[in-house]
Design a protein around this motif. Sequence first.
Motif, short mmCIF file in Angstrom:
data_model
loop_
_atom_site.label_atom_id
_atom_site.label_comp_id
_atom_site.label_asym_id
_atom_site.label_seq_id
_atom_site.Cartn_x
_atom_site.Cartn_y
_atom_site.Cartn_z
N GLY A 6 0.80 -1.21 0.00
CA GLY A 6 0.00 0.00 0.00
C GLY A 6 0.84 1.27 0.00
O GLY A 6 2.03 1.25 -0.26
N GLY A 7 0.20 2.40 0.32
CA GLY A 7 0.91 3.67 0.37
C GLY A 7 1.73 3.81 1.64
O GLY A 7 1.94 2.86 2.37
N ASN A 8 2.16 5.05 1.93
CA ASN A 8 3.06 5.27 3.05
C ASN A 8 2.37 5.72 4.33
O ASN A 8 2.95 5.67 5.40
N LYS A 9 1.15 6.20 4.24
CA LYS A 9 0.53 6.78 5.42
C LYS A 9 0.12 5.71 6.42
O LYS A 9 -0.28 4.59 6.08
N ASN A 10 0.24 6.08 7.71
CA ASN A 10 -0.20 5.23 8.83
C ASN A 10 0.51 3.89 8.88
O ASN A 10 -0.01 2.93 9.44
N LYS A 11 1.69 3.78 8.31
CA LYS A 11 2.40 2.51 8.37
C LYS A 11 3.00 2.30 9.76
O LYS A 11 3.38 3.24 10.45
N THR A 12 3.07 1.03 10.15
CA THR A 12 3.68 0.66 11.43
C THR A 12 5.02 0.02 11.15
O THR A 12 5.11 -1.06 10.58
N PHE A 13 6.10 0.70 11.54
CA PHE A 13 7.44 0.24 11.18
C PHE A 13 8.16 -0.51 12.30
O PHE A 13 9.10 -1.24 12.05
N ALA A 14 7.76 -0.31 13.56
CA ALA A 14 8.60 -0.68 14.69
C ALA A 14 8.79 -2.19 14.87
O ALA A 14 9.88 -2.63 15.22
N ALA A 15 7.75 -2.97 14.66
CA ALA A 15 7.81 -4.40 15.01
C ALA A 15 8.84 -5.14 14.18
O ALA A 15 8.91 -4.99 12.96
N GLU A 16 9.66 -5.95 14.85
CA GLU A 16 10.61 -6.80 14.13
C GLU A 16 9.87 -8.01 13.57
O GLU A 16 8.99 -8.57 14.23
N ARG A 17 10.24 -8.42 12.36
CA ARG A 17 9.51 -9.47 11.66
C ARG A 17 10.42 -10.64 11.32
O ARG A 17 11.52 -10.44 10.79
N GLY A 18 9.97 -11.85 11.57
CA GLY A 18 10.62 -13.06 11.10
C GLY A 18 12.00 -13.34 11.70
O GLY A 18 12.49 -12.61 12.56
N PRO A 19 12.63 -14.42 11.25
CA PRO A 19 13.91 -14.85 11.81
C PRO A 19 15.02 -13.80 11.72
O PRO A 19 15.92 -13.77 12.55
N LEU A 20 14.97 -12.94 10.69
CA LEU A 20 16.01 -11.93 10.53
C LEU A 20 15.77 -10.71 11.42
O LEU A 20 16.64 -9.85 11.53
N GLY A 21 14.59 -10.63 12.03
CA GLY A 21 14.31 -9.57 12.98
C GLY A 21 14.34 -8.18 12.40
O GLY A 21 14.84 -7.24 13.05
N VAL A 22 13.81 -7.99 11.19
CA VAL A 22 13.84 -6.70 10.52
C VAL A 22 12.44 -6.10 10.49
O VAL A 22 11.47 -6.78 10.17
N SER A 23 12.32 -4.82 10.79
CA SER A 23 11.03 -4.15 10.73
C SER A 23 10.76 -3.65 9.32
O SER A 23 11.69 -3.48 8.51
N ILE A 24 9.51 -3.41 9.02
CA ILE A 24 9.15 -2.79 7.74
C ILE A 24 9.70 -1.37 7.73
O ILE A 24 9.51 -0.61 8.68
N GLY A 25 10.43 -1.02 6.68
CA GLY A 25 11.15 0.24 6.64
C GLY A 25 12.60 0.09 7.05
O GLY A 25 13.41 0.98 6.81
N GLY A 26 12.93 -1.06 7.65
CA GLY A 26 14.30 -1.36 8.00
C GLY A 26 15.06 -1.90 6.81
O GLY A 26 14.54 -1.96 5.69
N ALA A 27 16.29 -2.34 7.04
CA ALA A 27 17.13 -2.75 5.91
C ALA A 27 17.95 -3.99 6.23
O ALA A 27 18.33 -4.24 7.38
N LEU A 28 18.22 -4.73 5.17
CA LEU A 28 19.19 -5.81 5.18
C LEU A 28 20.37 -5.40 4.31
O LEU A 28 20.21 -4.62 3.37
N GLU A 29 21.53 -5.93 4.61
CA GLU A 29 22.68 -5.80 3.73
C GLU A 29 22.96 -7.18 3.15
O GLU A 29 23.17 -8.14 3.91
N ILE A 30 22.93 -7.31 1.82
CA ILE A 30 23.11 -8.60 1.17
C ILE A 30 24.41 -8.60 0.40
O ILE A 30 24.67 -7.70 -0.42
N ASP A 31 25.22 -9.62 0.63
CA ASP A 31 26.51 -9.77 -0.04
C ASP A 31 26.39 -10.90 -1.06
O ASP A 31 26.22 -12.05 -0.70
N PHE A 32 26.49 -10.55 -2.35
CA PHE A 32 26.36 -11.53 -3.43
C PHE A 32 27.72 -11.96 -4.01
O PHE A 32 27.75 -12.57 -5.07
#
Length: 218
Positions: A6-32
């Motif tokens: 969806g759009g950006n308004k009223n998004k909830t970013f704080a909660a950590e998600r899944g085994p990697l423990g990253v919130s929506i709006g957070g970031a991963l660094e991927i090494d290929f």
Amino acid sequence: MIGWFGGNKNKTFAAERGPLGVSIGGALEIDFLSLEADALTGTPAMPLPKSGPFIIAAYGQVQLDAATTLSRYYDDEHRMVQVMSASGAVGEAIDDVSFYWPWDSVVPVSHSEWNRWTGPNGLIGQPSYDADGILFNRFWGEGPERAELVEFVETIDDGEVQRSIHQTCMLYYRPLGRTREMLLLNVERDLEQGQSLAGSSIEFLIGYGIAPADVRRV
């Protein structure tokens, strides 16, 4: 692909998600770099992904069985980091990590066209799939006959809304240097929108296995 996010308004970013423990709006660094080295002698279907940040736009989860949870982290380009673990809990031990990104998309417009892809003798599920001259072998299912497709419902949260996406899929692969290139053929249907099969799409995603150490939260 279906417009999952969806759009950006009223998004909830704080909660950590899944085994990697990253919130929506957070970031991963991927090494290929390891993938690039393993695929050096092969010719990929499209250019290999580049190392760098992966910003989380949405998180999806599927309980495949009592002991296996599929967690998916998406960015705005519908690329995904897919993680297998026991329950999908934050910080849980990871069994497998892979990276997929969109390659192509088909929208059949009639029952006969859908039957050509997903019917009893359809293209998806056959022992091999020829993608414009690139031959992939079926990863799921043995024998010379067409295999039954895998079905599940993924709950996707973009920080604003949750949606349930019904997916019917088959996974294929081919050797690529010292690694494998995966092709996921996926029929997607948004259950919240009440879409009929005729309103769905067939997505082609290219993927590669990567080491858990090559993906980290930042």
